[in-house]
Write an enzyme that holds these catalytic residues in place. Structure first.
Site, PDB file in Angstrom:
ATOM      1  N   TYR A 218       0.647  -0.878  -0.003  1.00 46.83           N
ATOM      2  CA  TYR A 218      -0.099   0.059   0.461  1.00 46.83           C
ATOM      3  C   TYR A 218       1.154   1.110  -0.060  1.00 46.83           C
ATOM      4  CZ  TYR A 218       0.372  -0.813   5.101  1.00 46.83           C
ATOM      5  OH  TYR A 218       0.659  -1.702   6.188  1.00 46.83           O
TER       6      TYR A 218
ATOM      7  N   ILE B  12      10.031  -3.394   1.505  1.00 43.94           N
ATOM      8  CA  ILE B  12       9.986  -1.853   2.043  1.00 43.94           C
ATOM      9  C   ILE B  12      11.595  -2.144   2.156  1.00 43.94           C
ATOM     10  CG2 ILE B  12       9.669  -1.068   4.570  1.00 43.94           C
ATOM     11  CD1 ILE B  12       7.031  -2.837   4.302  1.00 43.94           C
TER      12      ILE B  12
ATOM     13  N   ASP C  31      19.828 -11.008   3.091  1.00 37.49           N
ATOM     14  CA  ASP C  31      18.326 -11.487   2.238  1.00 37.49           C
ATOM     15  C   ASP C  31      18.756 -13.001   1.865  1.00 37.49           C
ATOM     16  OD1 ASP C  31      15.767 -12.296   1.306  1.00 37.49           O
ATOM     17  OD2 ASP C  31      14.880 -10.419   1.696  1.00 37.49           O
TER      18      ASP C  31
ATOM     19  N   ASN D  86      11.791 -16.711  12.113  1.00 41.73           N
ATOM     20  CA  ASN D  86      12.044 -15.175  12.801  1.00 41.73           C
ATOM     21  C   ASN D  86      12.104 -15.125  14.145  1.00 41.73           C
ATOM     22  OD1 ASN D  86      13.459 -15.118   9.853  1.00 41.73           O
ATOM     23  ND2 ASN D  86      11.133 -13.755   9.757  1.00 41.73           N
TER      24      ASN D  86
ATOM     25  N   THR E 205      10.476  -2.144  13.079  1.00 39.62           N
ATOM     26  CA  THR E 205       9.526  -1.670  12.036  1.00 39.62           C
ATOM     27  C   THR E 205       8.723  -2.703  11.579  1.00 39.62           C
ATOM     28  OG1 THR E 205      10.062  -0.956   9.990  1.00 39.62           O
ATOM     29  CG2 THR E 205       9.602   0.780  11.819  1.00 39.62           C
TER      30      THR E 205
ATOM     31  N   ARG F 253       7.918  -6.856  13.135  1.00 39.77           N
ATOM     32  CA  ARG F 253       6.430  -7.906  13.985  1.00 39.77           C
ATOM     33  C   ARG F 253       7.594  -7.874  15.107  1.00 39.77           C
ATOM     34  NH1 ARG F 253       3.560  -5.889  11.249  1.00 39.77           N
ATOM     35  NH2 ARG F 253       1.943  -7.047   9.566  1.00 39.77           N
TER      36      ARG F 253
ATOM     37  N   ASP G 245       8.508   0.123  16.871  1.00 39.80           N
ATOM     38  CA  ASP G 245       7.370   0.383  16.478  1.00 39.80           C
ATOM     39  C   ASP G 245       6.563  -0.997  16.822  1.00 39.80           C
ATOM     40  OD1 ASP G 245       5.029   2.395  15.019  1.00 39.80           O
ATOM     41  OD2 ASP G 245       5.123   0.234  13.444  1.00 39.80           O
TER      42      ASP G 245
ATOM     43  N   GLU H  99       2.696  -7.006  21.992  1.00 40.33           N
ATOM     44  CA  GLU H  99       1.528  -5.794  22.094  1.00 40.33           C
ATOM     45  C   GLU H  99       0.333  -6.227  21.584  1.00 40.33           C
ATOM     46  OE1 GLU H  99       2.108  -3.490  18.026  1.00 40.33           O
ATOM     47  OE2 GLU H  99       1.743  -5.296  16.874  1.00 40.33           O
TER      48      GLU H  99
ATOM     49  N   HIS I  66       3.401   0.219  17.063  1.00 41.13           N
ATOM     50  CA  HIS I  66       2.437   0.211  15.228  1.00 41.13           C
ATOM     51  C   HIS I  66       1.976   1.035  14.846  1.00 41.13           C
ATOM     52  CE1 HIS I  66       2.045  -3.931  13.599  1.00 41.13           C
ATOM     53  NE2 HIS I  66       2.735  -3.144  13.131  1.00 41.13           N
TER      54      HIS I  66
HETATM   55  P1  NAD Z   1       8.468  -8.556   1.835  1.00 41.32           P
HETATM   56  O1  NAD Z   1       7.548  -9.317   1.480  1.00 41.32           O
HETATM   57  O2  NAD Z   1       8.425  -7.802   0.262  1.00 41.32           O
HETATM   58  O3  NAD Z   1       9.612  -8.688   1.908  1.00 41.32           O
HETATM   59  C1  NAD Z   1       9.870  -9.379   2.970  1.00 41.32           C
HETATM   60  C2  NAD Z   1      11.568  -9.968   2.600  1.00 41.32           C
HETATM   61  O4  NAD Z   1      12.193 -10.525   3.915  1.00 41.32           O
HETATM   62  C3  NAD Z   1      12.256 -11.151   1.833  1.00 41.32           C
HETATM   63  O5  NAD Z   1      12.420 -10.754   0.485  1.00 41.32           O
HETATM   64  C4  NAD Z   1      11.841 -11.902   2.510  1.00 41.32           C
HETATM   65  O6  NAD Z   1      13.013 -13.117   1.808  1.00 41.32           O
HETATM   66  C5  NAD Z   1      13.045 -11.001   3.404  1.00 41.32           C
HETATM   67  N1  NAD Z   1      13.167 -12.480   4.397  1.00 41.32           N
HETATM   68  C6  NAD Z   1      12.951 -13.237   5.048  1.00 41.32           C
HETATM   69  N2  NAD Z   1      12.756 -13.818   6.667  1.00 41.32           N
HETATM   70  C7  NAD Z   1      13.845 -13.099   6.589  1.00 41.32           C
HETATM   71  C8  NAD Z   1      15.437 -13.146   7.275  1.00 41.32           C
HETATM   72  N3  NAD Z   1      15.561 -14.621   8.964  1.00 41.32           N
HETATM   73  N4  NAD Z   1      16.368 -12.864   7.374  1.00 41.32           N
HETATM   74  C9  NAD Z   1      16.797 -11.473   6.059  1.00 41.32           C
HETATM   75  N5  NAD Z   1      16.045 -11.501   4.751  1.00 41.32           N
HETATM   76  C10 NAD Z   1      14.194 -11.993   4.876  1.00 41.32           C
HETATM   77  O7  NAD Z   1       7.478  -7.481   3.120  1.00 41.32           O
HETATM   78  P2  NAD Z   1       7.353  -6.032   2.984  1.00 41.32           P
HETATM   79  O8  NAD Z   1       6.293  -5.899   2.302  1.00 41.32           O
HETATM   80  O9  NAD Z   1       8.823  -5.778   2.651  1.00 41.32           O
HETATM   81  O10 NAD Z   1       7.037  -5.929   4.684  1.00 41.32           O
HETATM   82  C11 NAD Z   1       8.405  -6.031   4.822  1.00 41.32           C
HETATM   83  C12 NAD Z   1       7.264  -6.769   6.950  1.00 41.32           C
HETATM   84  O11 NAD Z   1       7.284  -5.617   7.083  1.00 41.32           O
HETATM   85  C13 NAD Z   1       5.880  -7.408   7.037  1.00 41.32           C
HETATM   86  O12 NAD Z   1       6.126  -8.542   6.841  1.00 41.32           O
HETATM   87  C14 NAD Z   1       5.232  -6.657   7.894  1.00 41.32           C
HETATM   88  O13 NAD Z   1       5.570  -7.564   8.856  1.00 41.32           O
HETATM   89  C15 NAD Z   1       6.194  -5.840   7.986  1.00 41.32           C
HETATM   90  N6  NAD Z   1       5.143  -3.998   8.264  1.00 41.32           N
HETATM   91  C16 NAD Z   1       5.247  -3.439   9.218  1.00 41.32           C
HETATM   92  C17 NAD Z   1       4.299  -2.554   8.875  1.00 41.32           C
HETATM   93  C18 NAD Z   1       3.866  -1.377   9.927  1.00 41.32           C
HETATM   94  O14 NAD Z   1       3.185  -0.909  10.219  1.00 41.32           O
HETATM   95  N7  NAD Z   1       5.033  -1.526  11.264  1.00 41.32           N
HETATM   96  C19 NAD Z   1       3.427  -2.274   7.340  1.00 41.32           C
HETATM   97  C20 NAD Z   1       3.290  -2.907   7.132  1.00 41.32           C
HETATM   98  C21 NAD Z   1       4.651  -3.965   7.157  1.00 41.32           C
HETATM   99  C1  COI Z   2       0.679  -4.628   8.108  1.00 44.75           C
HETATM  100  O1  COI Z   2       0.272  -3.891   7.361  1.00 44.75           O
HETATM  101  O2  COI Z   2       1.256  -5.131   8.202  1.00 44.75           O
HETATM  102  C2  COI Z   2       1.009  -3.640   9.147  1.00 44.75           C
HETATM  103  O3  COI Z   2       2.176  -3.944  10.589  1.00 44.75           O
HETATM  104  C3  COI Z   2       0.000  -1.589   9.405  1.00 44.75           C
HETATM  105  C4  COI Z   2      -1.052  -2.808  10.616  1.00 44.75           C
HETATM  106  C5  COI Z   2      -1.267  -4.486  10.634  1.00 44.75           C
HETATM  107  C6  COI Z   2      -1.160  -1.869  11.505  1.00 44.75           C
END
Ligand code: NAD
Ligand code: COI
Length: 333
Positions: free
Chosen positions: A100, A156, A175, A211, A232, A234, A258, A263, A295
């Site tokens: 998003y 991200i 990665d 993880n 940021t 999990r 975050d 949580e 978060h």
């Molecule tokens: P993505 O699926 O595009 O990328 C995740 C990457 O992590 C992949 O390339 C995978 O190979 C790698 N990976 C998995 N385990 C690993 C490890 N042990 N060591 C190294 N690399 C590893 O996901 P994304 O869109 O980049 O999002 C990443 C994470 O961010 C999501 O899974 C979610 O948990 C978190 N997130 C947090 C928020 C927030 O508001 N805090 C919002 C959105 C997503």
């Molecule tokens: C996600 O989109 O994965 C997030 O961590 C954001 C939300 C659930 C607070």
């Protein structure tokens, strides 16, 4: 089609309503989370959309099946709170919003880095205690002179690397599936090398069981003394007890969290206590070299709009074509 949206916040209403108006949907919105007690509100709907970090339990999927609803569209990315075994068992399609706005989270990680590098917490503490002169003594470091270790180079992580490239920081990345984007400048390294050499370690990986506590006592011990740690990603990624111990000895110079480990439990107890009562949360809150957030790394106007639009589109795709590009399969969960 009839759609029931759970966990709706005030800022989402306008987007969900706009979508429903444009597509002729009968939309029911509730701020209630999707739980075994609330799922019946969706009776008569073709699909459910939801936003929450607390679990999507088996009993929810069981009732959905009874109600004849086979689609659940999450308005977020992470799917670690979904019982995929149960979803599959009750034949419920689950979709997420894969991207998003990766910038929202990448920029938030950057915000934490700058906050810690400039010792902003110490400056604020001194000013709040009327120690104006002392507040002028916390010398900062510049990001371009640091090595940033990015763990996880998915959407991200890659976005963050691009931002860090612009600032001129040296980037190390780990990665198992490294990106091949020629525009990104980083050194691919092993996990151990990243921990050992980085001034800042930032986590952008999913909260899969494997993880859990990736950053534990042993990992922290191999980090540079005084290094900064940002999460940021999990809640389960860092062993908070080990992190607190390392903050107390100075092995960690500061942390930005975050996604706090407890949580979910704290959120579930929030109504009862009126605040997070977790002693580890309280201990972190009291430290000036810690920046906590509830978060909200994702939380921007752009992200919220995209979350709502993508989830609604996914429900339409499932209803009309029995498939969605955003469907998440158990193996990926
Ligand atoms: P993505 O699926 O595009 O990328 C995740 C990457 O992590 C992949 O390339 C995978 O190979 C790698 N990976 C998995 N385990 C690993 C490890 N042990 N060591 C190294 N690399 C590893 O996901 P994304 O869109 O980049 O999002 C990443 C994470 O961010 C999501 O899974 C979610 O948990 C978190 N997130 C947090 C928020 C927030 O508001 N805090 C919002 C959105 C997503
Ligand atoms: C996600 O989109 O994965 C997030 O961590 C954001 C939300 C659930 C607070």
């Amino acid at each position: 089609m009839k759609i029931t949206a759970f966990g709706v916040r005030p800022d989402e209403r306008q987007h969900l309503e706009r979508w429903a108006r444009q597509h002729g949907d009968d939309l029911v919105q509730t701020s209630a989370l999707l739980t075994p007690d609330t799922v019946a509100k969706a009776a008569g709907s073709a699909g459910i959309s939801c936003f929450q970090t607390v679990p999507y339990e088996a009993a929810v999927f069981k009732t959905m099946r009874k109600l004849g609803i086979n689609a659940l569209a999450l308005r977020n990315t992470g799917v670690d709170n979904v019982d995929f075994g149960a979803a599959q068992h009750y034949c419920i399609h689950v979709t997420n919003v894969p991207a998003y706005s990766p910038n929202a989270i990448a920029e938030f990680a950057l915000t934490d880095m700058l906050y810690l590098l400039r010792q902003t917490g110490l400056v604020q503490r001194d000013l709040h205690q009327n120690h104006y002169q002392t507040a002028t003594t916390h010398i900062g470091r510049e990001l371009r002179h640091t090595k940033v270790g990015v763990i996880g180079t998915g959407r991200i992580g890659r976005t963050l690397i691009a931002i860090l490239n612009g600032i001129g920081a040296k980037v190390l990345a780990f990665d198992p599936h490294p990106p091949s984007d020629p525009h990104l400048i980083f050194e691919p390294v092993t996990f151990q090398q990243l921990l050992h050499e980085s001034d800042i370690v930032t986590l952008h990986i999913p909260g899969t069981p494997e993880n859990t506590h990736l950053i534990d006592e042993a990992a922290i011990a191999t980090m540079k003394p005084g290094a900064l740690l940002i999460n940021t990603g999990r809640p389960n990624l860092i062993d908070t007890s080990a992190m607190l111990a390392a903050l107390r000895t100075g092995q960690l110079g500061g942390v930005g969290i975050d996604t706090f480990e407890h949580e979910t439990e704290d959120l579930l107890a929030l109504a009862e206590h009126g605040r997070f009562t977790d002693p580890q949360w309280q201990a972190l809150l009291a430290m000036p070299n810690v920046i906590l957030s509830p978060h909200i790394a994702y939380y921007t106007e752009t992200a919220v709009r995209n979350m709502c639009d993508t989830a609604m589109q996914a429900l339409h795709d499932l209803a009309e074509q029995q498939t969605s590009d955003c469907e998440v399969y158990p193996a990926a969960g």
